[in-house]
Design a protein around this motif. Structure first.
Motif, mmCIF file in Angstrom:
data_model
loop_
_atom_site.group_PDB
_atom_site.id
_atom_site.type_symbol
_atom_site.label_atom_id
_atom_site.label_comp_id
_atom_site.label_asym_id
_atom_site.label_seq_id
_atom_site.Cartn_x
_atom_site.Cartn_y
_atom_site.Cartn_z
ATOM 1 N N GLU A 88 11.277 0.789 5.165
ATOM 2 C CA GLU A 88 10.069 1.492 4.727
ATOM 3 C C GLU A 88 8.830 0.613 4.882
ATOM 4 O O GLU A 88 7.758 1.086 5.258
ATOM 5 C CB GLU A 88 10.225 1.927 3.271
ATOM 6 C CG GLU A 88 9.052 2.718 2.752
ATOM 7 C CD GLU A 88 9.213 3.105 1.289
ATOM 8 O OE1 GLU A 88 8.199 3.443 0.676
ATOM 9 O OE2 GLU A 88 10.350 3.055 0.781
ATOM 10 N N ALA A 89 8.964 -0.688 4.596
ATOM 11 C CA ALA A 89 7.831 -1.602 4.715
ATOM 12 C C ALA A 89 7.362 -1.711 6.162
ATOM 13 O O ALA A 89 6.156 -1.685 6.439
ATOM 14 C CB ALA A 89 8.218 -2.979 4.181
ATOM 15 N N VAL A 90 8.302 -1.788 7.104
ATOM 16 C CA VAL A 90 7.929 -1.852 8.525
ATOM 17 C C VAL A 90 7.263 -0.544 8.940
ATOM 18 O O VAL A 90 6.267 -0.553 9.657
ATOM 19 C CB VAL A 90 9.166 -2.164 9.395
ATOM 20 C CG1 VAL A 90 8.857 -1.981 10.868
ATOM 21 C CG2 VAL A 90 9.647 -3.579 9.129
ATOM 22 N N ALA A 91 7.792 0.584 8.484
ATOM 23 C CA ALA A 91 7.199 1.878 8.834
ATOM 24 C C ALA A 91 5.766 1.981 8.320
ATOM 25 O O ALA A 91 4.880 2.474 9.014
ATOM 26 C CB ALA A 91 8.050 3.012 8.283
ATOM 27 N N ARG A 92 5.518 1.521 7.109
ATOM 28 C CA ARG A 92 4.158 1.540 6.548
ATOM 29 C C ARG A 92 3.228 0.624 7.314
ATOM 30 O O ARG A 92 2.080 0.950 7.562
ATOM 31 C CB ARG A 92 4.176 1.083 5.092
ATOM 32 C CG ARG A 92 4.555 2.131 4.118
ATOM 33 C CD ARG A 92 4.222 1.617 2.739
ATOM 34 N NE ARG A 92 5.032 2.221 1.725
ATOM 35 C CZ ARG A 92 5.033 1.856 0.456
ATOM 36 N NH1 ARG A 92 4.277 0.846 0.061
ATOM 37 N NH2 ARG A 92 5.784 2.470 -0.410
ATOM 38 N N LEU A 93 3.736 -0.548 7.668
ATOM 39 C CA LEU A 93 2.917 -1.553 8.341
ATOM 40 C C LEU A 93 2.503 -1.101 9.739
ATOM 41 O O LEU A 93 1.384 -1.339 10.173
ATOM 42 C CB LEU A 93 3.692 -2.868 8.424
ATOM 43 C CG LEU A 93 2.930 -4.104 8.856
ATOM 44 C CD1 LEU A 93 1.890 -4.453 7.810
ATOM 45 C CD2 LEU A 93 3.878 -5.260 9.033
ATOM 46 N N VAL A 94 3.379 -0.414 10.444
ATOM 47 C CA VAL A 94 3.135 -0.034 11.825
ATOM 48 C C VAL A 94 2.478 1.342 11.931
ATOM 49 O O VAL A 94 1.933 1.691 12.974
ATOM 50 C CB VAL A 94 4.469 -0.070 12.610
ATOM 51 C CG1 VAL A 94 4.285 0.312 14.050
ATOM 52 C CG2 VAL A 94 5.063 -1.460 12.538
#
Length: 121
Positions: A88-94
């Motif tokens: 989820e953190a990678v999805a938010r960041l990208v």
């Protein structure tokens, strides 16, 4: 003389978010700041990470642009969005041009505010 209260001319351009390409160089942006850069050079690919503090940069090597981008996404997500699951953190960041999904408490607050009747002036 001060500008009027509704003056917003100082921040009219949208902030960059996610991966932005400039030639062969890729930059990962968050909150109007570049937090990672992936750039090919003579030895392969150089990845510069600057998530920690403004003055601390970390440089690592990667075999390809794709590998460098994946490494930068995970490294920055672990430091910028602590306590959030990695996927989820990678999805938010990208994510680009989409505001982050509001949390449960933010949705409850919005419902409470919408329930308050508007006074007529």
């Amino acid at each position: 003389m001060l500008p009027p209260c509704n003056f917003t001319g100082f921040k009219t351009a949208p902030q960059r978010q996610g991966w932005v390409q400039h030639g062969e160089r890729w930059g990962l942006w968050r909150n109007g700041r570049e937090i990672a850069a992936v750039q090919p050079d003579a030895k392969g690919v150089r990845v510069r990470l600057s998530c920690r503090k403004l003055w601390e940069d970390k440089e690592v090597r990667a075999a390809s642009i794709a590998q460098g981008k994946r490494y930068a996404e995970r490294w920055c997500a672990a430091r910028v969005l602590e306590g959030v699951p990695m996927k989820e953190a990678v999805a938010r960041l990208v994510a680009q041009d989409r505001p982050p999904k509001p949390s449960r408490t933010e949705m409850q607050q919005q419902r409470r505010l919408d329930a308050i009747p508007n006074p007529r002036l």
